[in-house]
Write an enzyme that holds these catalytic residues in place. Sequence first.
Site, PDB file in Angstrom:
ATOM      1  N   HIS A 470       2.026  -2.238  -2.095  1.00 27.17           N
ATOM      2  CA  HIS A 470       2.565  -1.733  -0.824  1.00 27.17           C
ATOM      3  C   HIS A 470       2.079  -0.870   0.214  1.00 27.17           C
ATOM      4  CE1 HIS A 470       6.737  -3.336  -1.527  1.00 27.17           C
ATOM      5  NE2 HIS A 470       6.105  -4.717  -1.812  1.00 27.17           N
ATOM      6  N   GLU A 471       0.688  -1.574   0.628  1.00 20.68           N
ATOM      7  CA  GLU A 471       0.637  -0.688   1.688  1.00 20.68           C
ATOM      8  C   GLU A 471       1.506  -0.583   3.500  1.00 20.68           C
ATOM      9  OE1 GLU A 471      -1.242   1.681   3.780  1.00 20.68           O
ATOM     10  OE2 GLU A 471      -1.958   1.988   2.118  1.00 20.68           O
ATOM     11  N   GLU A 564     -10.495   7.717  -5.583  1.00 23.94           N
ATOM     12  CA  GLU A 564     -11.904   6.779  -4.967  1.00 23.94           C
ATOM     13  C   GLU A 564     -13.393   7.104  -3.450  1.00 23.94           C
ATOM     14  OE1 GLU A 564      -8.269   5.735  -2.115  1.00 23.94           O
ATOM     15  OE2 GLU A 564      -8.293   7.253  -0.987  1.00 23.94           O
TER      16      GLU A 564
END
Length: 757
Positions: A470-471, A564
């Site tokens: 869920h972004e 990231e």
Amino acid sequence: MKRKNLLATVLLTPLMAIATVVKSPNGNIVVNFSLDDSGRPTYDMSYKGKAVVNPSHLGLELARDKHASKGLQETDLMDGFTIVNEKTSEFDETWKPVWGESAQIRNHYNEYVATLKQQKEQRTIAIRFRIYDDGIGFRYEFPQQPNLNYFLIKEERSEFAMTGDHKAWWLPGDYDTQEQMTQETRLSEIRGRFKEAVNWTNSSVAVFSPTGVQTALQMKSDPIDIDGKKRSLYINIHEAACLDYATMHLELVDAQTKALTTHLDGNSNTYTPNPAPSAYPLPAPFTFVSHLTPDATGLKGCMQTPCETPWRTVMVSDDARDMLSSNLILNLNEPCKLEDTSWIHPTKYCGVWWEMIVGKSSWHYTDEFPSIKLGDDAFPNSQSSIINYQLAKPNGRHAANNEKVRRYIDFAAENGLDEVLVEGWNVGWEDWANMWKRDVFDFVTPYPDFDLKALNDYAHAKGVKLLMHHETSSSSQNYERHLKEAFELMNRYGYDAVKTGYVGDIIPRGDHHYSQSMNNHYLYVIKEAAKHHIMVNSHEATRPTGLCRTYPNLVGGESARGTEYEAFGGSNPDHTCILPFTRLQGGPMDYTPGILVTRLSEWSDNTSWARITIAGSLALYLTMYSPLQMAADLPEHYAKFMDAFQFIKDVACDWDESIYLEAEPADYITVARKAKGTDNWFVGGKCDEQGHQAVVKLDFLDKGRKYDCTIYADAKDAHYEINPQAYAITKKVVKQGDVLKLREAPGGGFAVSLISK
């Protein structure tokens, strides 16, 4: 568990009136508390007779409340106090975490509570101290009372007066991001380093002062005489149990700091003084003063009595290993509030993620539409005309497709991984990053090439689950509107964990990621998830303060510069050697380790590279503790190094015991952990760019038992820059008392499995 009253003692100290003295259970830590001549609460702290915190003031500045009667709220809770009651006690218990670094944790402290009254305003507060063998916590408590009912916080003014110009590992103070590289300087050098330390390219940046830093703040003093030897003190300042309150930063007072400052322009990187500077005198040099995150109105807190602040914590030891083994933050949180925790489980996962981060694949399905808009029927529309994704031309780069997800499910099933994360499965990613878009996702509608039911059926048939993503794009209102339906969808298809994201500026506009209102939002999501038996892994949320003890379905989070960034320019090799001293103090991190193909140009157009060796990557599964661990690289990359990947398959995520064998902030960490419910041990060591020679004494093994030992180490010619994929695997049989001498290459490390025979 026991609690008993203790007799407080008093003494006279310089610059203080009669002080109440409270010691830790082992007597090493001493706290003095008193009121100064103006009635300001004051404390100091020492360790083994050496000052740690010099006399420091406590209190809160209140904002004017136009609705308050008689203007009483305009008077600060800073001075004019008298002590009306004092109480000391001892507490000792042992509790069992649902998951963690050890099977049980001792919570043993001496407590002191001072009840203070402002006679003129007829207002009462209490300041509560808990003194442990490894540090202290203190907080403000506000009983319900006629003259202190609703009140607004302008600023909390808790001081931490350091005894010298310590070495510090710090992040720039920022209301919206922790995705920064840790800086290593003296306290006096923070101002000069600050501008270059800020990650100005982050999706949301709001620094507030050229001497503002984040917690957890790790420091190291110059060597002093302790127990007849020259030793340094390791000092860490943080907070615990941040509930219904703004996240705390620290502002260092130096000769140039005349008032709190506010960052105005991310392009010119300039600061403008606050137009209403504090009326209270500046404390001594090298003093940190608490600085809370404001909401969209500029207020730091909206309170209703009875209430209390989070705990402000100071850990101290002359052994760096104690910083890593401390349970101070967890112990200052409330016990678990979930009646049933049987559904919460440590998880090892892979996912459709890294190739999008690197830039080879996309989260969005089509390139045809410059923008989309969610309609009432949960389908996007643009300029009042409905867009039908079934008719849209796929871009050919969308990663969350049925064929690819099935390959990841197969990989997880073949290698004993529990779950598969899939990002970009739901409609709305085409323009999700627009910082002003409120209605970004509905969290229930999949793209045409993602078959929710079929993929979940396929995964469950192979003993694997999908991990939901869920972004929110930081639109918290939109997420809360859709939360019930989103969690019900997860229940319907058998998802038991969700990775949430908060990229970008917060909507409602003007708010910040770490404000009181947003901290309440994050907790609301965790509580609602628990009702649906869903575990939460939060990214870009506030930094943790131990709430995972109270709500153990909070199994992980990012809240720091994660893996990231290896695709965004890289992180220094010492990055993972400081995070356990800072970010991980408040709770586990979903660092997403496991990158074995470190040169991204080998398989993409990305020219970044991960500054770590393969053996160092394996070590992170131990040195970066989390019950949620990702095998972040691509399945085809692991296929090239299956002998090394074996360690990722074998290593546990939950532990009965953890022993930190070696540690020095930002230099090296060596830890041994015993897998939950077994006799098996795993050892990991990670170092910075200088390399390290580790000496691992196997004294922790069971006497009389033999172990199959597999060592995954850097090869002789390994180096994070020029030869990161050089490793050697050695097998032998070991027993208690044996010693392993392991060379860690620059940017490298090692991993060891010890399987009981």
